[in-house]
Design a protein around this motif. Structure first.
Motif, PDB file in Angstrom:
ATOM      1  N   ALA A  32      -5.193  -0.769   6.912  1.00  0.00           N
ATOM      2  CA  ALA A  32      -4.841   0.429   7.672  1.00  0.00           C
ATOM      3  C   ALA A  32      -5.485   1.686   7.105  1.00  0.00           C
ATOM      4  N   CYS A  33      -5.591   1.787   5.765  1.00  0.00           N
ATOM      5  CA  CYS A  33      -6.052   3.076   5.207  1.00  0.00           C
ATOM      6  C   CYS A  33      -7.096   2.937   4.120  1.00  0.00           C
ATOM      7  N   CYS A  59       0.693   3.596   1.857  1.00  0.00           N
ATOM      8  CA  CYS A  59       0.940   4.022   3.247  1.00  0.00           C
ATOM      9  C   CYS A  59       2.113   3.260   3.863  1.00  0.00           C
ATOM     10  N   CYS A  66       0.859  -1.183   0.000  1.00  0.00           N
ATOM     11  CA  CYS A  66       0.000   0.000   0.000  1.00  0.00           C
ATOM     12  C   CYS A  66       0.893   1.231   0.000  1.00  0.00           C
ATOM     13  N   CYS A 122      -6.130  -2.147   1.608  1.00  0.00           N
ATOM     14  CA  CYS A 122      -5.313  -1.990   2.821  1.00  0.00           C
ATOM     15  C   CYS A 122      -6.176  -1.890   4.083  1.00  0.00           C
TER      16      CYS A 122
HETATM   17 ZN    ZN Z   1      -2.555   1.608   3.454  1.00  0.00          ZN
END
Ligand code: ZN
Ligand code: ADP
Ligand code: ADP
Length: 211
Positions: free
Chosen positions: A146-147, A127, A125, A144
């Motif tokens: 996380a984001c 990020c 990703c 992803c």
């Molecule tokens: Zn991410």
């Protein structure tokens, strides 16, 4: 330190979340420069896409700037740098001048037969989070955790290029481990990267808390 696919990025991300240092990944820094389309980025791409190390002068100057800019009170987690003894010597000089010694060198080992499968299955990703279809899948395929961004595959994560990266690691980067061992002033922590991701994290946390 460790070969491509050892789990450096995955573990570094977890450790900085636990300890609060700033994560500086040379690969991420170089990929950002590449994506910017600058002349320097185009030069970096020639080496990165071929699985060869970027020349020391370029690496040392870019990483010295990144370290200076990070100026982290909580410390730095260097991931992917240094990768040659010349880079390690340049880093030593910079850290002596900054009165900021290395606390530890972490080596993550990985069996070479696992590396190709890990690298070709890696999905990343923007990020900085990495996943693996089989070993570390995201909750929703291609997205992803996380984001929420879409995952992609790195241009150099092919079987052919990873073999060249592994050769570069064995020839140019493995001697850096001996360099730090011989200097005798830095704590060496070696963990078995063949274990499952959470087991590697537990081993690292245990070792680093004692550092
Ligand atoms: Zn991410
Ligand atoms: P490196 O930064 O050392 O190249 P990564 O942390 O990006 O390695 O991990 C390489 C790939 O292997 C990723 O797809 C990641 O999800 C997966 N991976 C990381 N650690 C492990 C592990 N302990 N066991 C199996 N797969 C792993
Ligand atoms: P991996 O995590 O799979 O080992 P990286 O993302 O760290 O890969 O590095 C990708 C590429 O960026 C390398 O193959 C190399 O071309 C370049 N690179 C990254 N760090 C360095 C470094 N310290 N010295 C020279 N080249 C580097």
């Amino acid at each position: 330190m460790g070969p491509p696919g050892a789990g450096k990025g995955t573990q570094a991300k977890r450790l900085v979340e636990a300890f609060g240092m700033t994560h500086l990944s040379s690969g991420d820094i170089f990929r950002a420069e590449k994506a910017s389309g600058s002349a320097r980025g185009k030069k970096l791409a020639e080496y990165m896409d071929a699985g060869a190390l970027v020349p020391d002068e370029v690496v040392v100057s870019m990483m010295a700037d990144a370290i200076t800019r990070a100026n982290s009170q909580a410390g730095l987690m260097l991931d992917g740098f240094p990768r040659t003894t010349a880079q390690a010597q340049a880093l030593d000089k910079q850290l002596v001048a900054a009165k900021a010694p290395l606390d530890a060198v972490v080596v993550i080992t990985a069996p070479s037969e696992a590396i190709v499968e890990r690298i070709t299955g890696r999905r990343v990703c923007s990020c900085g989070q990495a996943y693996h279809g089989k070993f570390l899948p995201p909750k929703k395929a291609g997205v992803c955790d996380a984001c929420g961004s879409a995952l992609s595959q790195r241009a150099d994560d092919t079987e052919k290029v990873v073999r060249d990266r592994l050769t570069a690691y064995n020839r140019q980067t493995e001697p850096v481990i001996a360099y730090y061992r011989a200097c005798g002033r830095v704590r060496m922590i070696e963990v078995d990267g063949a274990k499952a991701p959470d087991a590697v994290t537990a081993d690292l946390m245990r070792a680093l808390k004692g550092a």
